[in-house]
Write a protein that holds these residues in place. Structure first.
Motif, PDB file in Angstrom:
ATOM      1  N   LEU A  87       0.868  -1.260  -0.209  1.00 34.52           N
ATOM      2  CA  LEU A  87      -0.025   0.020   0.189  1.00 34.52           C
ATOM      3  C   LEU A  87       0.920   1.163  -0.024  1.00 34.52           C
ATOM      4  O   LEU A  87       0.343   2.127  -0.492  1.00 34.52           O
ATOM      5  N   VAL A  88       2.000   1.136   0.526  1.00 31.98           N
ATOM      6  CA  VAL A  88       2.916   2.328   0.819  1.00 31.98           C
ATOM      7  C   VAL A  88       3.903   2.327  -0.314  1.00 31.98           C
ATOM      8  O   VAL A  88       4.088   3.680  -0.770  1.00 31.98           O
ATOM      9  N   LEU A  89       4.685   1.320  -0.827  1.00 35.85           N
ATOM     10  CA  LEU A  89       5.666   1.615  -1.802  1.00 35.85           C
ATOM     11  C   LEU A  89       5.092   0.666  -2.963  1.00 35.85           C
ATOM     12  O   LEU A  89       5.065  -0.641  -2.829  1.00 35.85           O
ATOM     13  N   GLY A  90       5.161   1.138  -4.292  1.00 37.77           N
ATOM     14  CA  GLY A  90       4.651   0.568  -5.334  1.00 37.77           C
ATOM     15  C   GLY A  90       3.287   0.315  -5.275  1.00 37.77           C
ATOM     16  O   GLY A  90       2.453   0.904  -4.863  1.00 37.77           O
ATOM     17  N   LYS A  91       2.719  -0.725  -6.351  1.00 38.31           N
ATOM     18  CA  LYS A  91       1.414  -0.873  -6.591  1.00 38.31           C
ATOM     19  C   LYS A  91       1.160  -2.629  -6.526  1.00 38.31           C
ATOM     20  O   LYS A  91       2.239  -3.302  -6.542  1.00 38.31           O
ATOM     21  N   PHE A  92       0.190  -2.782  -6.270  1.00 36.91           N
ATOM     22  CA  PHE A  92       0.048  -4.461  -5.991  1.00 36.91           C
ATOM     23  C   PHE A  92      -0.489  -4.906  -7.537  1.00 36.91           C
ATOM     24  O   PHE A  92      -0.621  -4.158  -8.296  1.00 36.91           O
ATOM     25  N   SER A  93      -0.574  -6.279  -7.584  1.00 39.76           N
ATOM     26  CA  SER A  93      -0.806  -7.043  -8.893  1.00 39.76           C
ATOM     27  C   SER A  93      -2.315  -6.470  -9.273  1.00 39.76           C
ATOM     28  O   SER A  93      -3.306  -6.245  -8.532  1.00 39.76           O
ATOM     29  N   THR A  94      -2.574  -6.365 -10.512  1.00 37.48           N
ATOM     30  CA  THR A  94      -3.957  -5.974 -10.966  1.00 37.48           C
ATOM     31  C   THR A  94      -4.497  -7.455 -11.817  1.00 37.48           C
ATOM     32  O   THR A  94      -5.329  -7.425 -12.362  1.00 37.48           O
ATOM     33  N   GLY A  95      -3.845  -8.585 -11.546  1.00 35.38           N
ATOM     34  CA  GLY A  95      -4.336 -10.013 -12.109  1.00 35.38           C
ATOM     35  C   GLY A  95      -5.217 -10.665 -11.373  1.00 35.38           C
ATOM     36  O   GLY A  95      -5.338 -11.851 -11.734  1.00 35.38           O
ATOM     37  N   GLY A  96      -5.841 -10.276 -10.444  1.00 37.45           N
ATOM     38  CA  GLY A  96      -6.845 -10.895  -9.564  1.00 37.45           C
ATOM     39  C   GLY A  96      -6.196 -11.783  -8.606  1.00 37.45           C
ATOM     40  O   GLY A  96      -5.011 -12.479  -8.744  1.00 37.45           O
ATOM     41  N   TRP A  97      -7.086 -12.279  -7.462  1.00 34.93           N
ATOM     42  CA  TRP A  97      -6.559 -13.279  -6.587  1.00 34.93           C
ATOM     43  C   TRP A  97      -6.057 -14.432  -6.927  1.00 34.93           C
ATOM     44  O   TRP A  97      -5.085 -14.760  -6.361  1.00 34.93           O
ATOM     45  N   SER A  98      -6.490 -15.016  -8.241  1.00 33.67           N
ATOM     46  CA  SER A  98      -6.094 -16.115  -8.866  1.00 33.67           C
ATOM     47  C   SER A  98      -4.808 -15.991  -9.734  1.00 33.67           C
ATOM     48  O   SER A  98      -4.216 -17.160  -9.968  1.00 33.67           O
ATOM     49  N   GLY A  99      -4.294 -14.950  -9.991  1.00 37.85           N
ATOM     50  CA  GLY A  99      -3.178 -14.610 -10.740  1.00 37.85           C
ATOM     51  C   GLY A  99      -2.779 -15.250 -11.987  1.00 37.85           C
ATOM     52  O   GLY A  99      -1.755 -15.579 -12.270  1.00 37.85           O
ATOM     53  N   TYR A 100      -3.981 -15.456 -12.853  1.00 36.47           N
ATOM     54  CA  TYR A 100      -3.722 -16.210 -14.148  1.00 36.47           C
ATOM     55  C   TYR A 100      -2.944 -15.730 -15.041  1.00 36.47           C
ATOM     56  O   TYR A 100      -2.926 -14.146 -15.362  1.00 36.47           O
ATOM     57  N   PRO A 101      -1.881 -16.274 -15.577  1.00 35.68           N
ATOM     58  CA  PRO A 101      -0.919 -15.998 -16.594  1.00 35.68           C
ATOM     59  C   PRO A 101      -1.776 -16.199 -17.893  1.00 35.68           C
ATOM     60  O   PRO A 101      -2.878 -16.783 -18.005  1.00 35.68           O
ATOM     61  N   PRO A 102      -1.727 -15.547 -18.938  1.00 36.74           N
ATOM     62  CA  PRO A 102      -0.373 -14.708 -19.476  1.00 36.74           C
ATOM     63  C   PRO A 102      -0.221 -13.485 -18.825  1.00 36.74           C
ATOM     64  O   PRO A 102       0.590 -12.814 -18.798  1.00 36.74           O
ATOM     65  N   TYR A 103      -1.515 -12.773 -18.239  1.00 38.09           N
ATOM     66  CA  TYR A 103      -1.423 -11.611 -17.960  1.00 38.09           C
ATOM     67  C   TYR A 103      -0.518 -11.358 -16.893  1.00 38.09           C
ATOM     68  O   TYR A 103       0.035  -9.966 -16.571  1.00 38.09           O
ATOM     69  N   THR A 104      -0.204 -12.141 -16.025  1.00 37.95           N
ATOM     70  CA  THR A 104       0.606 -11.974 -14.728  1.00 37.95           C
ATOM     71  C   THR A 104       2.031 -12.528 -15.233  1.00 37.95           C
ATOM     72  O   THR A 104       2.994 -12.216 -14.404  1.00 37.95           O
TER      73      THR A 104
END
Length: 678
Positions: free
Chosen positions: A159-176
């Motif tokens: 929350l403080v440094l950088g950003k978190f993933s936007t790939g959903g809680w399941s983290g599907y590739p190839p987007y991740t």
């Protein structure tokens, strides 16, 4: 020296992100200042951070869960309010920030709220229910907690440094994969989950070994309380399911860090390998979350109905069948991904079958309540709300088990409504029921019933208003993850859902107020004898809070409701014939060391600070090696000290008048219940 970390990592991409980061930093500073001014660091280190007492470890797990619940619930409220304001305009959040919240909410609720909550309750209660003094591996228990906290800290740092993933809680590739998500967000997700999954695997081994090896004399498997049975089945699921997600995130990390191609679209990779591994974990995970709540409700419904649990054996078999079938239905999470009709049909049938043992449980609980002396306490209110709402969510799941129906609504809010309709009543309500039920045992005083009822009402009403409209939105065709929409038919339903989210915010506020009020009035709510609810199982047979050794003499049982039987035959609250020295494990610093080193290694790997990553990983291994050479691991509580503690408690118990069930919510209830005939 600082890898990819720079001033551009500060969260100025959104006003809400800046406010959230400021709250995290200010909250951390405030905690440090308060503890320092109270000169409590030494106390916390000796009595809590390095403690291997299963009860204190459990309490720390629950504290982590409640903190993460607060964050994840606020994120959910922001998403619902955003969608209510996103008709033909951006809404209150930028699209990328909305996608981050979508990912962090799911990740936190599954891995850093629900899992720590249920593990905390298991830690606190399961050894007491089986008449044990601790878990089989107390130091490993502390290490597991440290890794969970390390992952939670990574989530908060994101929350403080950088950003978190936007790939959903399941983290599907190839987007991740790196080609599509080349910032630090997915790496935060990978390392937080890795710490959590390793921790949970060790916890499963620890709990299963404890239940198999540490039960007191006379407690056969078929004499264990239902909560302990669900702990056993959940632990087995942890052991076999968690390695799948650990492997999936490890291979995804190799794709991102070492240019491997396990899940890419080219170079021999196949994204479906990831999806199969993820859901080989993911569907058993659903029952890792739900089965503990089933155990809680089995305890609270029997206690507050004043009856022996109906269908005990069938409940055990149903629990085991659910645990086995949970490994056979993972493919229904991707009915739309191209399997042939025969494969879909097989998994659809298996998905329908898993509803049968769940239905058995509902009927057994209803029959336990039938003609019972029902007391509508807060734990019981959560149980009743659960049975109604979970049944509705389960019926929606049977509908989705039809591949044809699932194909139409899979990527809509209908699926979101179903999942939350199962998980919130089936997990969160269960954990809150257990929190209210066992809080007096953990701390020696009851929670405020008035504020508990207000919180329960707000949770149930807020849940209905926040998620039932999503069924309608899904049938209208609104996709999930929608950050902006243009169809006016969606708007009334999103507004209703936003109102429900605000009521959930009121529920959170009630929980906070309840805790503050209860601590303020703890002298009036004290239950030192330890049995405020006319309990049935062994945890209620000792003082509240329990002594560090749990039992002065390990008990011998002759049936399922061992403490209830003891109260009926007059053997409860009797001094043993003699006392002996008790051997307990010494405190260990390895848990906090692993916490700091693991969190530092995850942070360093996220930002490519290689020297810190090496130091963090090396420190973790060094701590394990140093610990392995330590032979001074036990301490002895003399029999005289045990006698003094126990006799003081027994004198108090014999000096107080017992209170019947009608007085259990009054200040007259000091934890000595009148035994009611069944």
């Amino acid at each position: 020296m600082f890898g990819n970390l720079s001033f551009s990592a500060l969260p100025f991409y959104s006003v809400i992100a800046t406010i959230a980061a400021s709250m995290v930093v200010l909250g951390a500073i405030a905690c440090i200042v308060v503890i320092t001014r109270a000169k409590a660091w030494t106390y916390l280190w000796k009595e809590w951070f390095t403690s291997v007492d299963h009860k204190r470890v459990g309490i720390m797990y629950v504290i982590v869960a409640l903190i993460m619940l607060l964050r994840a619930a606020i994120e959910a409220i922001l998403m619902r309010v955003h969608q209510a304001t996103a008709f033909q305009q951006q809404g209150i959040l930028p699209p990328e920030h909305f996608a981050q919240l979508f990912t962090t909410h799911g990740t936190i609720m599954i891995f850093f709220m629900a899992m720590p909550f249920l593990i905390g309750l298991f830690n606190l209660i399961m050894p007491l229910q089986i008449g044990a003094r601790d878990v089989s591996f107390p130091v490993m228990n502390s290490v597991s907690l440290g890794m969970t906290i390390g992952g939670s800290v990574l989530m908060m740092i994101s929350l403080v440094l950088g950003k978190f993933s936007t790939g959903g809680w399941s983290g599907y590739p190839p987007y991740t994969e790196l080609a599509f998500s080349n910032d630090m967000g997915v790496d935060y997700w990978i390392w937080a989950l890795t710490l959590s999954s390793l921790s949970t695997t060790m916890t499963g081994i620890n709990f299963a070994a404890t239940i198999y090896k540490k039960r007191c004399e006379g407690m056969t498997l078929m004499a264990m309380p239902l909560f302990t049975w669900t702990c056993l089945c959940t632990s087995i699921l942890m052991i076999f399911a968690m390695p799948a997600i650990t492997l999936a995130t490890a291979l995804l990390a190799l794709d991102r860090y070492a240019d491997m191609h396990f899940f890419t679209n080219g170079m021999g990779g196949n994204m479906m390998n990831y999806i199969n591994m993820f859901w080989l974990f993911g569907h058993p995970e659903v029952y890792i979350l739900v089965l503990p709540a089933f155990g809680v409700f089995s305890e609270t419904i029997a206690t507050f109905s004043g009856k022996t649990l109906y269908g005990y054996t069938s409940l055990i078999y149903a629990t085991m069948v659910i645990a086995v079938l949970s490994f056979t239905v993972w493919l229904h999470h991707f009915f739309t991904m191209g399997q042939d009709a025969n494969v879909n049909a097989i998994f659809g049938i298996a998905t329908m079958l898993i509803g049968i043992p769940t239905g058995v449980k509902i009927y057994d609980w209803l029959l336990t309540m039938f003609r019972g002396e029902i007391r509508l306490t807060v734990p019981m209110l959560y149980a009743i709300g659960f049975m109604i709402l979970f049944t509705i969510g389960g019926c929606a799941g049977i509908v989705l088990a039809n591949p044809g129906v699932d194909y139409q609504v899979h990527n809509t809010l209908f699926l979101v409504a179903h999942f939350h309709n199962v998980i919130i009543p089936g997990t969160l309500f269960g954990m809150l029921s257990g929190y209210h039920y066992w809080f007096p045992k953990a701390f020696g005083f009851r929670l405020s019933e008035t504020w508990g009822r207000r919180a329960c009402l707000c949770w149930i009403a807020g849940f209905v208003l926040a998620f039932f409209p999503l069924y309608a939105l899904g049938l209208l065709g609104m996709p999930r993850r929608t950050a902006e929409y243009f169809d006016p038919a969606y708007r009334p339903w999103t507004l209703i859902a936003a109102v429900g989210a605000l009521i959930i915010a009121a529920a959170l506020a009630c929980l906070v107020i309840q805790l503050v009020v209860s601590i303020r009035d703890r002298a009036q709510q004290a239950v030192p004898i330890g049995d405020p609810w006319d309990g049935r199982t062994l945890e209620w047979s000792i003082a509240a809070p329990p002594p560090e050794y749990n039992f002065a003499v390990l008990p011998t049982v002759h049936g399922r409701d061992a403490f209830l039987d003891a109260k009926h035959d007059g053997s409860a609250y009797r001094a043993p014939e003699h006392y002996e020295d008790i051997v307990l494990p010494k405190n260990a610093a390895i848990g906090p060391v692993i916490c700091v080193a693991g969190g530092a290694a995850g942070f360093a790997l996220t930002w490519h600070i290689w020297w810190l990553a090496i130091v963090g990983v090396a420190t973790m291994f060094a701590a394990l090696i140093v610990r392995s050479f330590n032979r001074d691991t036990e301490r002895v509580i003399p029999a005289a000290e045990v006698r003094e503690t126990e006799e003081a408690w027994l004198r108090l118990a014999h000096s107080l008048p017992p209170r019947d069930r009608n007085a259990e919510l009054s200040i007259e209830n000091e934890g000595l219940a009148t035994v009611a005939a069944e």
